[in-house]
Design a protein around this motif. Structure first.
Motif, mmCIF file in Angstrom:
data_model
loop_
_atom_site.group_PDB
_atom_site.id
_atom_site.type_symbol
_atom_site.label_atom_id
_atom_site.label_comp_id
_atom_site.label_asym_id
_atom_site.label_seq_id
_atom_site.Cartn_x
_atom_site.Cartn_y
_atom_site.Cartn_z
ATOM 1 N N LEU A 32 0.814 -1.215 0.000
ATOM 2 C CA LEU A 32 0.000 0.000 0.000
ATOM 3 C C LEU A 32 0.847 1.264 0.000
ATOM 4 C CD1 LEU A 32 -2.766 -0.981 2.601
ATOM 5 C CD2 LEU A 32 -2.735 -1.342 0.123
ATOM 6 N N ASP A 52 -11.837 -0.791 5.980
ATOM 7 C CA ASP A 52 -10.724 -0.025 5.427
ATOM 8 C C ASP A 52 -9.529 -0.120 6.375
ATOM 9 O OD1 ASP A 52 -12.600 1.088 3.400
ATOM 10 O OD2 ASP A 52 -13.422 2.151 5.132
ATOM 11 N N ASN A 58 -2.003 7.975 6.289
ATOM 12 C CA ASN A 58 -3.064 7.717 5.326
ATOM 13 C C ASN A 58 -4.125 6.756 5.838
ATOM 14 O OD1 ASN A 58 -1.542 9.142 3.211
ATOM 15 N ND2 ASN A 58 -0.199 7.353 3.237
ATOM 16 N N TRP A 59 -5.254 6.757 5.116
ATOM 17 C CA TRP A 59 -6.196 5.652 5.201
ATOM 18 C C TRP A 59 -6.391 5.102 3.802
ATOM 19 C CZ3 TRP A 59 -11.429 5.236 3.411
ATOM 20 C CH2 TRP A 59 -11.964 6.383 2.827
ATOM 21 N N TYR A 60 -6.822 3.854 3.709
ATOM 22 C CA TYR A 60 -6.910 3.149 2.437
ATOM 23 C C TYR A 60 -8.314 2.561 2.313
ATOM 24 C CZ TYR A 60 -1.878 3.565 2.928
ATOM 25 O OH TYR A 60 -0.603 4.066 3.112
ATOM 26 N N ARG A 61 -9.026 3.016 1.286
ATOM 27 C CA ARG A 61 -10.403 2.588 1.082
ATOM 28 C C ARG A 61 -10.442 1.194 0.461
ATOM 29 N NH1 ARG A 61 -15.088 5.791 -2.414
ATOM 30 N NH2 ARG A 61 -16.866 5.061 -1.158
ATOM 31 N N GLN A 64 -10.108 -0.115 -3.491
ATOM 32 C CA GLN A 64 -9.195 0.768 -4.213
ATOM 33 C C GLN A 64 -7.780 0.657 -3.657
ATOM 34 O OE1 GLN A 64 -11.256 4.468 -3.473
ATOM 35 N NE2 GLN A 64 -12.459 4.297 -5.355
ATOM 36 N N TRP A 65 -7.662 0.683 -2.332
ATOM 37 C CA TRP A 65 -6.396 0.525 -1.627
ATOM 38 C C TRP A 65 -5.334 1.537 -2.060
ATOM 39 C CZ3 TRP A 65 -8.021 -1.772 2.300
ATOM 40 C CH2 TRP A 65 -8.804 -2.920 2.265
ATOM 41 N N ILE A 66 -5.754 2.781 -2.278
ATOM 42 C CA ILE A 66 -4.809 3.854 -2.570
ATOM 43 C C ILE A 66 -4.756 4.785 -1.362
ATOM 44 C CG2 ILE A 66 -5.113 3.735 -5.057
ATOM 45 C CD1 ILE A 66 -6.955 6.157 -4.849
ATOM 46 N N PRO A 67 -3.620 5.464 -1.128
ATOM 47 C CA PRO A 67 -3.505 6.317 0.051
ATOM 48 C C PRO A 67 -4.381 7.561 -0.032
ATOM 49 C CG PRO A 67 -1.536 6.489 -1.313
ATOM 50 C CD PRO A 67 -2.357 5.385 -1.891
ATOM 51 N N ARG A 68 -5.130 7.809 1.037
ATOM 52 C CA ARG A 68 -5.919 9.026 1.203
ATOM 53 C C ARG A 68 -5.478 9.663 2.517
ATOM 54 N NH1 ARG A 68 -11.072 8.956 -1.589
ATOM 55 N NH2 ARG A 68 -11.202 7.188 -3.016
#
Length: 401
Positions: A32, A52, A58-61, A64-68
């Motif tokens: 991730l 999640d 970050n958090w990862y949805r 999708q598993w992309i950094p937010r």
């Protein structure tokens, strides 16, 4: 003095039928992010019914598993300024927030989940102070129910033995709070979440565990240099008795307390967190001097820095496996075996041999940090693993089925 009898593996055979699942369980790795963060947690951050991940910045949805973004964290001499992530609804609005502390600062902060469009559009989560604990040698922090009332307390393991042991409970108090309405900022008086400290002892030290070590039905607190006995009365107003029943340098975080061999007496899983060696201490009960007695059994010493543990049913047989891994650059390369490659392993209790069988989850790519989290992230009926270490925040998807 507590007696530790070193034994590699006890080979006595128990009567009865022994059924084992297929091993090793296969896992697929998904990377991730790569940074210095070593903490993570699992929660439904956006309220869509899927689990999640929150981890450091970050958090990862799910899917999708992309950094937010969650927050901005400095790196301090090779460490991200966080020693654990805990997803918890601090303000009671139905959304999981993040509670976290720093290795070398005394403040506990919570980061408020903004929800809605702000969450999905990548806004940073508002930062709030819960407490200034006054202590800044924080090995690992925990959000755990220590009083048995169904609500969690905050607890920080101090690597300095001379620091006190304090249980922090959630409360509220009136504070002046600045709020922004359009272009205007105003100060209002509001009830805000806070932490209240309850000192239970004047000793601490690297390593911590929670569980009923003396089999009296009440969960105690373990350290590398002994344990605090939970009192029969109110644990926040009654004294906790300290027992110097052992002294182990760089004990695990957490040490695990449970009945490994099913003999009715609780045992302990421990390790040399900054060296080699994973052990289980077979509980023998108190000796003639009143101190708890143990036999120390080696589980594995093939890799270094097994700093933390987790229990989860990876093979679906209804019994938990023991999960751990090599913490990468725990002391920035100064620990024994630090230059060796990362590894994650799990261990299955073998009742015939009265010992653990070990299996490799991943070698060369994934190691441990401060926390190992488990849940069925992809809703396929198997338990997956999430780890965050200095080689990356990663999901290990269970591919048993």
């Amino acid at each position: 003095m507590t007696k530790f009898v070193p034994v590699a593996f006890l080979m006595g055979v128990l009567a009865g039928t022994y059924v084992r699942a297929d091993h090793p369980v296969p896992f697929e790795v998904k990377l991730l992010a790569v940074d210095a963060n070593e903490g993570c947690d699992i929660a439904d951050v956006d309220g869509d019914g899927k689990l999640d991940i929150v981890a450091g910045r970050n958090w990862y949805r799910n899917d999708q598993w992309i950094p937010r973004p969650v927050r901005i964290i400095e790196d301090n001499n090779g460490y991200a300024r966080t020693n654990g992530e805990w997803a918890y609804d601090v303000n009671g609005d139905g959304r999981p927030d993040v509670v976290s502390m720093d290795f070398t600062s005394s403040e506990v902060y919570w980061y408020e989940n903004p929800g809605g469009e702000k969450l999905l559009q990548g806004y940073l989560w508002p930062k709030h102070l819960l407490a200034d604990t006054g202590w800044a040698n924080n090995e690992v922090s925990y959000l755990i129910d220590l009083t048995g009332d169904g609500k969690p307390e905050w607890f920080s393991n101090q690597w300095n033995k001379n620091n006190p042991t304090i249980i922090w409970t959630f409360s509220t108090e009136e504070r002046d709070v600045q709020i922004t309405k359009g272009a205007k900022t105003e100060t209002v008086r509001r009830e805000v979440p806070t932490l209240v400290g309850h000192t239970i002892g004047d000793i601490n030290g690297h390593g911590v565990g929670f569980g009923d070590i003396n089999n009296d039905g009440r969960d105690d607190i373990l350290f590398g240099s002994g344990w605090f006995e939970r009192p029969a009365g109110d644990p926040l107003t009654q004294p906790w008795k300290y027992h110097a029943d052992w002294d182990k340098k760089h004990a695990a975080c957490p040490m695990l307390v449970y009945d490994v061999d099913g003999d009715g007496t609780n045992d302990v899983i421990n390790s040399v967190a900054h060296g080699y060696g994973i052990h289980w201490w077979r509980g023998l009960g108190p000796g003639a001097d009143g101190k708890l007695q143990f036999e120390e059994h080696l589980i594995d010493d093939s890799f270094s820095q097994p700093h933390g543990f987790c229990l989860a049913d990876l093979d679906g047989d209804g019994s938990d496996e023991l999960i751990t891994g090599k913490r990468i650059r725990a002391h920035n390369g100064n620990d024994p075996g630090a230059a060796e490659p990362p590894i994650m392993r799990y261990y299955v209790w073998n009742a015939h041999k009265r010992a653990f069988d070990g299996y490799t989850i991943n070698a060369g790519q994934v190691g441990g940090g401060l926390q190992i989290r488990t849940a069925d992230l992809d809703a396929d009926g198997d338990i997956d693993i999430v780890v965050a270490g200095k080689e990356g925040t990663q999901i290990l998807f269970n591919k048993r089925k």
